[in-house]
Design a protein around this motif. Structure first.
Motif, PDB file in Angstrom:
ATOM      1  N   ALA A  62     -10.255   8.140   4.445  1.00  0.00           N
ATOM      2  CA  ALA A  62     -10.524   6.866   3.791  1.00  0.00           C
ATOM      3  C   ALA A  62     -10.377   6.983   2.279  1.00  0.00           C
ATOM      4  CB  ALA A  62     -11.918   6.394   4.157  1.00  0.00           C
ATOM      5  N   PHE A  63     -10.856   8.105   1.713  1.00  0.00           N
ATOM      6  CA  PHE A  63     -10.710   8.270   0.258  1.00  0.00           C
ATOM      7  C   PHE A  63      -9.242   8.423  -0.120  1.00  0.00           C
ATOM      8  CE2 PHE A  63     -15.243   9.507   0.266  1.00  0.00           C
ATOM      9  CZ  PHE A  63     -15.649   8.611  -0.700  1.00  0.00           C
ATOM     10  N   ALA A  64      -8.511   9.164   0.724  1.00  0.00           N
ATOM     11  CA  ALA A  64      -7.088   9.317   0.434  1.00  0.00           C
ATOM     12  C   ALA A  64      -6.396   7.960   0.491  1.00  0.00           C
ATOM     13  CB  ALA A  64      -6.459  10.290   1.423  1.00  0.00           C
ATOM     14  N   ALA A  65      -6.786   7.125   1.494  1.00  0.00           N
ATOM     15  CA  ALA A  65      -6.180   5.802   1.620  1.00  0.00           C
ATOM     16  C   ALA A  65      -6.480   4.962   0.384  1.00  0.00           C
ATOM     17  CB  ALA A  65      -6.699   5.112   2.876  1.00  0.00           C
ATOM     18  N   MET A  66      -7.741   5.019  -0.072  1.00  0.00           N
ATOM     19  CA  MET A  66      -8.111   4.257  -1.267  1.00  0.00           C
ATOM     20  C   MET A  66      -7.297   4.696  -2.463  1.00  0.00           C
ATOM     21  SD  MET A  66     -12.062   3.627  -1.900  1.00  0.00           S
ATOM     22  CE  MET A  66     -13.077   2.616  -0.904  1.00  0.00           C
ATOM     23  N   TYR A  67      -7.142   6.010  -2.574  1.00  0.00           N
ATOM     24  CA  TYR A  67      -6.393   6.516  -3.713  1.00  0.00           C
ATOM     25  C   TYR A  67      -4.952   6.030  -3.650  1.00  0.00           C
ATOM     26  CZ  TYR A  67      -4.441   9.513  -7.229  1.00  0.00           C
ATOM     27  OH  TYR A  67      -3.808   9.954  -8.362  1.00  0.00           O
ATOM     28  N   ARG A  68      -4.394   6.061  -2.431  1.00  0.00           N
ATOM     29  CA  ARG A  68      -3.010   5.646  -2.300  1.00  0.00           C
ATOM     30  C   ARG A  68      -2.860   4.165  -2.658  1.00  0.00           C
ATOM     31  NH1 ARG A  68       0.984   8.164   0.021  1.00  0.00           N
ATOM     32  NH2 ARG A  68      -0.175   9.539   1.381  1.00  0.00           N
ATOM     33  N   ILE A  69      -3.818   3.366  -2.207  1.00  0.00           N
ATOM     34  CA  ILE A  69      -3.761   1.940  -2.548  1.00  0.00           C
ATOM     35  C   ILE A  69      -3.825   1.764  -4.068  1.00  0.00           C
ATOM     36  CG2 ILE A  69      -5.091  -0.188  -2.424  1.00  0.00           C
ATOM     37  CD1 ILE A  69      -5.749   0.579   0.469  1.00  0.00           C
ATOM     38  N   ALA A  70      -4.740   2.535  -4.686  1.00  0.00           N
ATOM     39  CA  ALA A  70      -4.887   2.406  -6.141  1.00  0.00           C
ATOM     40  C   ALA A  70      -3.611   2.821  -6.856  1.00  0.00           C
ATOM     41  CB  ALA A  70      -6.055   3.263  -6.613  1.00  0.00           C
ATOM     42  N   ALA A  71      -3.017   3.909  -6.388  1.00  0.00           N
ATOM     43  CA  ALA A  71      -1.898   4.471  -7.128  1.00  0.00           C
ATOM     44  C   ALA A  71      -0.585   3.794  -6.781  1.00  0.00           C
ATOM     45  CB  ALA A  71      -1.801   5.973  -6.853  1.00  0.00           C
ATOM     46  N   GLU A  72      -0.461   3.278  -5.548  1.00  0.00           N
ATOM     47  CA  GLU A  72       0.864   2.828  -5.114  1.00  0.00           C
ATOM     48  C   GLU A  72       0.955   1.340  -4.817  1.00  0.00           C
ATOM     49  OE1 GLU A  72       2.028   5.316  -1.856  1.00  0.00           O
ATOM     50  OE2 GLU A  72       1.612   7.146  -2.988  1.00  0.00           O
ATOM     51  N   MET A  73      -0.181   0.686  -4.570  1.00  0.00           N
ATOM     52  CA  MET A  73      -0.076  -0.703  -4.158  1.00  0.00           C
ATOM     53  C   MET A  73      -0.457  -1.686  -5.264  1.00  0.00           C
ATOM     54  SD  MET A  73      -1.977  -2.725  -1.095  1.00  0.00           S
ATOM     55  CE  MET A  73      -3.043  -3.752  -2.053  1.00  0.00           C
ATOM     56  N   ILE A  74      -1.588  -1.425  -5.914  1.00  0.00           N
ATOM     57  CA  ILE A  74      -2.080  -2.406  -6.877  1.00  0.00           C
ATOM     58  C   ILE A  74      -1.215  -2.369  -8.129  1.00  0.00           C
ATOM     59  CG2 ILE A  74      -4.099  -3.148  -8.158  1.00  0.00           C
ATOM     60  CD1 ILE A  74      -5.372  -2.745  -5.683  1.00  0.00           C
ATOM     61  N   PRO A  75      -0.633  -3.468  -8.513  1.00  0.00           N
ATOM     62  CA  PRO A  75       0.145  -3.447  -9.752  1.00  0.00           C
ATOM     63  C   PRO A  75      -0.787  -3.337 -10.957  1.00  0.00           C
ATOM     64  CG  PRO A  75       0.112  -5.642  -8.772  1.00  0.00           C
ATOM     65  CD  PRO A  75      -0.658  -4.776  -7.859  1.00  0.00           C
ATOM     66  N   ARG A  76      -0.301  -2.641 -11.957  1.00  0.00           N
ATOM     67  CA  ARG A  76      -1.128  -2.414 -13.138  1.00  0.00           C
ATOM     68  C   ARG A  76      -1.464  -3.745 -13.799  1.00  0.00           C
ATOM     69  NH1 ARG A  76      -2.295   2.504 -13.492  1.00  0.00           N
ATOM     70  NH2 ARG A  76      -1.128   2.394 -11.588  1.00  0.00           N
ATOM     71  N   GLY A  77      -2.733  -3.958 -14.042  1.00  0.00           N
ATOM     72  CA  GLY A  77      -3.104  -5.102 -14.856  1.00  0.00           C
ATOM     73  C   GLY A  77      -3.373  -6.382 -14.091  1.00  0.00           C
ATOM     74  N   SER A  78      -3.033  -6.453 -12.796  1.00  0.00           N
ATOM     75  CA  SER A  78      -3.248  -7.741 -12.138  1.00  0.00           C
ATOM     76  C   SER A  78      -4.690  -7.882 -11.664  1.00  0.00           C
ATOM     77  CB  SER A  78      -2.288  -7.901 -10.964  1.00  0.00           C
ATOM     78  OG  SER A  78      -2.751  -7.173  -9.854  1.00  0.00           O
TER      79      SER A  78
END
Lengths: 460, 501
Positions: free
Chosen positions: A246-262
């Motif tokens: 779950a932590f790895a998934a969260m990290y991946r979402i943070a690093a790869e999915m969420i666009p910076r600044g939105s």
């Protein structure tokens, strides 16, 4: 070009094959010889670890457009399969000749499989499927003992998981609508122009499911009850293995999915992290049941683990901090649970004078608990160091200070457990379980080795 | 594997050896412990003789990769700052081992813990890597916690907890400061020699001040200085005698050593700017420690507060050494005095705490009101106590005088008003200390007998063998300090020139 080579999933396939073969074999085995299933499952996990280690040397790639093969996945595979192997070893002594022994092993393997998929998912639909695969075996395992406490634990676990799972699905739907796709890559571009408010709601709803799996606020309510009510080995499993993914998934979402600044993701996670570590610590102070104490300690640890996620992409240390910390935490936490399994008692008072009854167990517990505090040279210390470094590097000084204060506060309840062990032997002694004891000692040594040898692990 | 690594890890190896042979008798365990300490001390003496101090360089260096991804290594070495402290540590641990010949409670675990602590303390002074320094810093807290909680008396569990939480908080604040140094360096590194060569955060005074604040708080709690000293009196009062001797003699130096080794050379700009704060804290610690000590009836608490007082002189000296306007020679003198004071205080306070342990062993009380006229029945004990007290109050001919004289001369001679005023105020501390130690001698050794006086038999051979060498060393340093100062002076000159950059 699309990459659809099934061999990329060899580690997962090994474990899946072991689960299926184990289940079928178990149908035909007499109750006293079901340990063969355990051997099959263990062999599958070992093969999975081997395959993952081989795969770790290959360049980063994506398979089936939804399953990332990168350091996050590799580390998660090895950590999850490794800790699952330890859980199986712990379970053998307890479940020998149990009527549903086979089912236990298979369910554990399936949960591990879901956990790895959670970490590797690069598409929200795969993430949801992995969430279910990681959760549903967990519900069954929580009620495995069929006693009142276990049933209550399973029900709470299930209701909480179902509720937050649906919230998560809502979030996925919303994000799909906003970003016109479910893969992280598409969403990263698609969300840029999307209405900020709606995107924020979608992300928060998506997070709900993951906070359930990580045991972070506000999805933490099941942790103490399941840890106390379920079999001790199940408690060891659900507070350890699913978290890694779950932590790895969260990290991946943070690093790869969420666009910076939105979406102001860093602040959101930082606030959740601060709330989680503080709440876990405050609640742990007054516990007299070691399992509940460990449960709240895992909640506070989840808070520390969220710190690198909040600075994901803004600090070079974040990824190694998260991966190392989560693996170190899983190992250390399992070591502590192994001692609980070995001693077989749950009250703090039962641990009085343990150093006299079984010195090795007591020393192992001391090492694991000081490890959870973050005392060098244990593995969690290196994880915590990287975590502090990532927080300061990502300009979250206040979060680092909150984490430091919480670490000091946590010493208090760990010492409440440690100190009586050196006092007079007043507990009604039960002979500790040998196998679990050996695992506890081995794990404690492993945390030290991983801490001192962290340089080797971190460079590869 | 250098000889320095051997010095550091020999005690730990001995501890593991003791654990591996659970059938050894208690007596054998202690003699094995003493044997390990003697061997370690012999190695340290050999290192001292082989060290070429004239250049002020690092000797016996070893640098292995540990966590290359954050550029932290197993980097150790000795120079004029660390070698005297390493030697003092080895001496004091040997004294505690000999003193423990009369220990009867859980001897094996006691020996193992002390050997573990010895490795930790030696490793800390030898560390040339911030992370390695922190590892030993943190482990020292864990080890001492178990010593106080396991072998203390009175309200020891509570005192141990307070000690642990308080100093652990300090350690984590220190760690945040270290990470700040790491992130401020370009390229990022934890290596002390590199950080000293090119100070991190040189161009950004704001972050540098914050990092200095974190490092300063972390070290100040360990030292301890007023107002973060409150963990010290209960920890000392309830610890076993040998534990107190190590806690005061060796572990307090970790804080002051950190100032000289880390804060001053790595943050020279910030240190110069905020040196006045160190002077203020130092003077307040000197006066407050002395005044509170004067008011104590409990002998061990009194000695604990004199530690606050004595560490105050060190903080004053390192502050004076940072004043940019000051004369260079005077600042060097102050730094040399600070390091000498660390060694001297280790020896003298170690002896004082062991002597108070003798008193507690006989009379089961530290209340001075219950004793009196001890000199009649225990002349040897009285003589040792008198020598230790005079050494502690800074009588010429003993090591305390050499240290404090240099501190005051350096502080006043630096020519700045602030340092001179601070030193002038701190001299009052000497007078108060003199008064309070004379009062101790008066109330315990002389005068009419108290309720417990009859129980106080004279000192045993093993106790004598533990305490007398400490005082003899103090006397040697007091009369012929050159052998020590020759080692310290080049290193303190180097530190002062680093601060002056």
């Amino acid at each position: 070009m699309m990459n659809e080579n099934p061999a990329d999933l060899l580690p997962e396939l090994c474990v899946l094959a072991a689960a299926v073969i184990g289940l079928l074999t178990g149908l035909f085995l007499p109750r006293t010889r079901q340990w063969i299933v355990m051997a099959i499952c263990a062999a599958g996990l070992v093969a999975g670890i081997g395959a993952a280690a081989v795969a770790a040397d290959r360049p980063e790639t994506m398979t089936f457009e939804a399953f990332a093969l990168d350091p996050i996945t590799h580390v998660t595979r090895i950590a999850v399969f490794g800790t699952t192997l330890l859980v199986l070893a712990l379970a053998v002594g307890i479940l020998r000749a149990h009527p549903r022994e086979t089912e236990f092993y298979v369910l554990v393997l399936l949960a591990a499989l879901g956990t790895v998929a959670l970490a590797a998912a690069a598409d929200l639909l795969v993430l949801v499927a992995a969430y279910l695969l990681a959760s549903i075996p967990g519900y069954a395992l929580a009620g495995f003992g069929k006693d009142a406490a276990g049933v209550e634990a399973a029900l709470k676990y299930y209701l909480m998981g179902a509720l937050l799972g649906i919230v998560m699905l809502t979030g996925v739907t919303l994000l799909y609508g906003l970003g016109r796709g479910t893969s992280y890559e598409t969403l990263r571009e698609g969300l840029v122009g999307a209405p900020a408010g709606a995107a924020a709601v979608g992300v928060v709803a998506l997070l709900a499911g993951l906070t359930f799996k990580t045991g972070a606020v506000p999805g933490h309510f099941w942790v103490p009850d399941v840890t106390e009510g379920a079999l001790s080995v199940v408690a060891a499993l659900v507070t350890t293995v699913p978290k890694i993914g779950a932590f790895a998934a969260m990290y991946r979402i943070a690093a790869e999915m969420i666009p910076r600044g939105s979406v102001n993701w860093p602040l959101l996670i930082a606030v959740i992290a601060a709330a989680t570590m503080t709440l876990g610590n405050l609640a742990a102070f007054a516990q007299d049941n070691v399992r509940r104490l460990l449960a709240y300690s895992t909640i506070s640890q989840a808070g520390y683990l969220l710190v690198p996620i909040s600075v994901a992409g803004r600090s070079d240390l974040a990824e190694s901090a998260l991966l190392f910390y989560v693996a170190a935490y899983a190992l250390t936490n399992l070591g502590a649970f192994a001692v609980v399994v070995a001693v077989g008692r749950d009250q703090l008072a039962d641990y009085a004078g343990l150093i006299r009854r079984s010195p090795l167990l007591a020393i192992s517990l001391v090492i694991c608990l000081f490890g959870l505090v973050g005392t060098p040279p244990t593995a969690v210390f290196v994880g915590k160091l990287l975590m502090f470094g990532a927080a300061l590097d990502g300009r979250y000084t206040w979060l680092a200070v909150v984490a430091a204060v919480n670490s000091v506060a946590s010493v208090f309840y760990y010492l409440r457990w440690i100190l009586p062990m050196f006092g007079p032997d007043t507990a009604a002694a039960v002979a500790p379980a040998r196998a679990a004891g050996m695992i506890a000692v081995g794990t404690a040594v492993a945390t030290l080795v991983l801490g001192i040898g962290s340089g080797v692990v971190l460079t590869t | 594997m250098t000889v320095l690594s051997l010095v550091i890890f020999l005690p730990l190896a001995a501890a593991l050896g003791l654990l591996a042979f659970p059938r050894l008798r208690d007596r054998t365990v202690i003699w094995a412990w003493i044997g390990a300490c003697v061997a370690d001390l012999a190695l340290v003496v050999g290192m001292w003789l082989g060290y070429d101090g004239a250049g002020g360089g690092v000797g016996y260096e070893a640098n292995l990769r540990w966590i290359p991804s954050v550029r932290a290594g197993y980097h150790i070495g000795v120079d004029g700052l660390s070698l005297p402290l390493i030697a003092m540590t080895a001496v004091l641990f040997l004294a505690c081992a000999v003193f423990s010949l009369r220990q009867a409670r859980r001897v094996r675990a006691f020996a193992v813990l002390f050997l573990f602590l010895q490795t930790v303390c030696l490793g800390l002074f030898a560390a040339l890597d911030l992370l390695l320094f922190f590892v030993f810093f943190d482990l020292s807290i864990v080890g001492m916690y178990f010593v106080i909680a396991g072998w203390g008396h009175g309200d020891n569990v509570r005192s141990a907890l307070k000690f642990f939480l308080y100093t652990f908080l300090g350690a984590l604040v220190l760690l945040l400061g270290f990470i700040g140094l790491y992130l401020g360096a370009d390229p990022h590194t934890f290596d002390m020699t590199e950080l000293t060569r090119t100070p991190p955060l040189a161009g950004s005074p704001g972050p540098a001040a914050l990092v200095l604040l974190a490092v300063g708080i972390g070290l100040a709690i360990k030292t301890p200085t007023v107002p973060v000293h409150t963990w010290l009196p209960p920890a000392h009062t309830d610890a076993p005698a040998a534990g107190s001797a190590i806690l005061a003699g060796v572990m307090l130096k970790m804080g002051t050593y950190g100032f000289v080794r880390i804060a001053m050379p790595m943050l020279p700009d910030a240190w110069r700017r905020y040196a006045w704060a160190a002077i203020v804290v130092g003077v307040v610690s000197v006066l407050y420690g002395a005044l509170v000590a004067l008011a104590q009836d409990n002998l061990k608490r009194l000695i604990a507060y004199t530690s606050v007082n004595h560490m105050g002189y060190v903080v004053l000296a390192v502050g004076a050494a940072g004043l940019a306007a000051g004369d260079m020679d005077a600042r060097r003198l102050a730094t040399t005095g600070a390091v000498t004071q660390m060694v001297s205080h280790g020896l003298i306070t170690g002896a004082l705490f062991l002597l108070s342990g003798v008193l507690y062993d006989r009379g089961h009380s530290y209340e001075m009101g219950r004793y009196g006229g001890i000199a009649r029945g225990a002349p040897l004990f009285a003589a040792l106590t008198a020598v230790a007290a005079f050494a502690s109050l800074g009588l010429p001919g003993l090591s305390g005088f050499i240290a404090e004289f240099q501190i005051f001369t350096g502080s006043i001679g630096s020519g700045t008003g602030a340092a001179a005023a601070g030193a002038a105020l701190a001299i009052l501390g000497i007078i108060i200390t003199a008064a309070l130690f004379l009062r101790v001698l008066h109330r315990t050794l002389l005068g009419p007998p108290g309720s417990r006086t009859a129980q106080v038999t004279d000192i045993h051979r093993s106790e004598l063998a533990a305490i007398a060498p400490l005082l003899a060393l103090s006397l040697i340093i007091g009369i012929a300090p050159r052998f020590l100062l020759d080692v310290i002076e080049p290193a303190s000159a180097a530190v002062v020139s680093l601060v002056a950059r």
